[in-house]
Design an enzyme around this catalytic site. Structure first.
Site, PDB file in Angstrom:
ATOM      1  CE1 TYR A 146      -3.112  -2.670   0.616  1.00 35.27           C
ATOM      2  CE2 TYR A 146      -4.660  -0.847   1.158  1.00 35.27           C
ATOM      3  CZ  TYR A 146      -4.645  -2.230   0.883  1.00 35.27           C
ATOM      4  OH  TYR A 146      -5.831  -2.914   0.747  1.00 35.27           O
ATOM      5  CE  LYS A 195       2.622 -17.974  -1.853  1.00 35.24           C
ATOM      6  NZ  LYS A 195       1.671 -19.215  -2.054  1.00 35.24           N
ATOM      7  CG  ASP A 227      -1.611 -20.423  -0.310  1.00 35.46           C
ATOM      8  OD1 ASP A 227      -0.650 -20.543   0.847  1.00 35.46           O
ATOM      9  OD2 ASP A 227      -0.935 -21.071  -1.357  1.00 35.46           O
ATOM     10  CG  ASP A 251      -7.582  -4.819   2.200  1.00 37.58           C
ATOM     11  OD1 ASP A 251      -8.801  -4.672   2.724  1.00 37.58           O
ATOM     12  OD2 ASP A 251      -7.720  -4.717   0.932  1.00 37.58           O
ATOM     13  CG  ASP A 255     -13.238  -7.402   2.862  1.00 39.99           C
ATOM     14  OD1 ASP A 255     -13.163  -6.659   3.619  1.00 39.99           O
ATOM     15  OD2 ASP A 255     -13.807  -6.987   1.416  1.00 39.99           O
TER      16      ASP A 255
HETATM   17  C1  IPM Z   1     -10.294  -1.480   4.342  1.00 39.41           C
HETATM   18  C2  IPM Z   1     -10.290  -0.856   3.096  1.00 39.41           C
HETATM   19  C3  IPM Z   1      -9.558   0.074   2.562  1.00 39.41           C
HETATM   20  C4  IPM Z   1      -7.885  -0.771   2.424  1.00 39.41           C
HETATM   21  C5  IPM Z   1      -9.714   0.621   1.262  1.00 39.41           C
HETATM   22  C6  IPM Z   1     -10.963   1.356   1.209  1.00 39.41           C
HETATM   23  C7  IPM Z   1      -8.643   1.472   0.802  1.00 39.41           C
HETATM   24  O1  IPM Z   1     -10.531  -1.992   1.900  1.00 39.41           O
HETATM   25  O2  IPM Z   1     -10.326  -0.599   5.292  1.00 39.41           O
HETATM   26  O3  IPM Z   1     -10.200  -2.735   4.447  1.00 39.41           O
HETATM   27  O4  IPM Z   1      -7.851  -1.514   1.470  1.00 39.41           O
HETATM   28  O5  IPM Z   1      -7.496  -0.572   3.744  1.00 39.41           O
HETATM   29 MG    MG Z   2     -10.881  -3.715   2.890  1.00 39.75          MG
END
Ligand code: IPM
Ligand code: MG
Length: 360
Positions: A146, A195, A227, A251, A255
């Site tokens: 990032y 990884k 993975d 990230d 999710d």
């Molecule tokens: C999160 C989001 C952010 C990230 C995006 C919006 C840049 O996906 O907070 O997880 O990847 O950090």
């Molecule tokens: Mg995210």
């Protein structure tokens, strides 16, 4: 006591959910004798509309001068919003990255647990869910891909794009320490995800995490390739206590972890640095499709406010009260649209905020 809270409603459903979190905070303040002084700040699309950039220096300074930041969400529809017709560093999300970096918030804490009452919403089979799960993802937030050097160029008529993944040992050490500290207050189990079979940055990661682990002999450390971790999360989520990982893996895995709780609308997060100042935000996005319709689930933001009380203000009692209030309202069968189930009662964003505040 008195605390200065920078409120960043942001975009989409942000203003609605932050409004409910504020309502709940005020009720908790009233009950436990604390006062929260809010300063509303613009970020993301809301800031682009006024200032032409997603985060101004003044806003960053205001955030820095506060005791904590409570954020809704930023961003809009990538396809059809004027916020995206500009260079990537001027888009709403760039404001989020800049405030994380600007405030030195290198540790992103994302709890993912399954509420008994929401078992039905979990997309996993009952055999897989077992007794449920309760994990915390500790994601490095200001390094890695990032924030590495990136550029797009053309070499001999061929376009190529470069992103660099860089970590130094200090960056790895400080996030590892956070993960072990958190594990000490939980089940004392850290799975560090990397990884290392391919990446140098992962091999350094592993070595430094091993070193840090020596200071925490009570904590069990294991390593898992990313993975495999993605697979284990849907095969046996109950095995995890604390997952420690770098920025991009975190990230993606966070999710996935939130999805298996069945309700991204329930998950809070905290971004912390070396001091007490933290930024608290729901794990979900700005959901522009349901913005302004009183449909959004404010619980993730309300629980983020509880994390703020706990981590930045040391108000554990008030934080406990908010978390207990959320649990009571869920147990009483109240649901927002995203988690609505048969036999439950549906509440809008505002009603959910009212119900939770009333339980404190
Ligand atoms: C999160 C989001 C952010 C990230 C995006 C919006 C840049 O996906 O907070 O997880 O990847 O950090
Ligand atoms: Mg995210």
């Amino acid at each position: 006591m008195e605390f200065k809270v920078a409120l960043i409603p942001g975009d989409g459903i942000g203003p609605e959910i932050v409004g409910e979190a504020r309502k709940v905070l005020d009720r908790a303040g009233e009950k436990f004798g604390h006062r929260f002084i809010y300063k509303e700040l613009l970020m993301g699309g809301a800031s682009i509309d006024v200032h032409g950039v997603p985060l101004t220096d003044e806003t960053l300074q205001e955030a820095q001068a506060s005791d904590a930041v409570l954020l809704g969400a930023v961003g809009g529809n990538v396809g059809n919003s004027r916020w995206y017709d500009v260079a990537p560093n001027l888009r709403p999300e760039a404001g989020l990255l800049a405030i994380r970096k600007g405030l030195g918030l290198f540790a992103n804490i994302r709890p993912a647990y399954l509420y008994q009452e929401l078992n039905e919403a979990c997309p996993l089979k009952k055999e897989v869910i077992g007794d449920g799960f309760d994990m915390v993802i500790v994601r490095e937030l200001t390094g890695g891909l990032y924030f590495g050097k990136r550029y797009t160029e053309e070499v001999d008529g061929v376009k190529r794009a470069v992103d660099t993944l860089v970590y130094d040992e200090n960056e790895i050490r400080r996030i590892a320490v956070k993960a072990f500290e958190i594990a000490m207050k939980r089940k004392k189990n850290v799975v560090s995800v990397d990884k290392a079979n391919v990446l140098d940055s992962s091999r350094l990661w592993r070595a430094v995490v091993e070193e840090v682990a020596k200071d925490y002999p009570e904590v069990t450390l294991s390593h898992m390739l990313v993975d495999n971790c993605a697979m284990q999360l849907v095969m046996n989520p109950g095995q995890f206590d604390v997952i420690l990982t770098e920025n991009m893996f975190g990230d993606i895995l966070s999710d996935e972890a939130s999805m298996i709780t069945g309700s991204i609308g329930m998950l809070s997060s905290a971004s912390l640095g070396a001091g007490k100042l933290g930024l608290y935000e729901p794990s979900h996005g700005s959901a522009p499709d349901i913005a302004g319709k009183n449909l959004a689930n404010p619980i993730a933001t309300i629980l983020s406010a509880a994390m703020m009380l706990r981590y930045s203000f040391d108000l554990d009692e008030a934080a406990d009260a908010i978390e207990a209030a959320v649990q009571k309202v869920i147990s009483a069968g109240w649901r927002t649209a995203d988690i609505m189930a048969e036999g439950c009662r549906q509440a809008g964003t505002k009603e959910m905020g009212d119900l939770i505040a009333a339980e404190i």
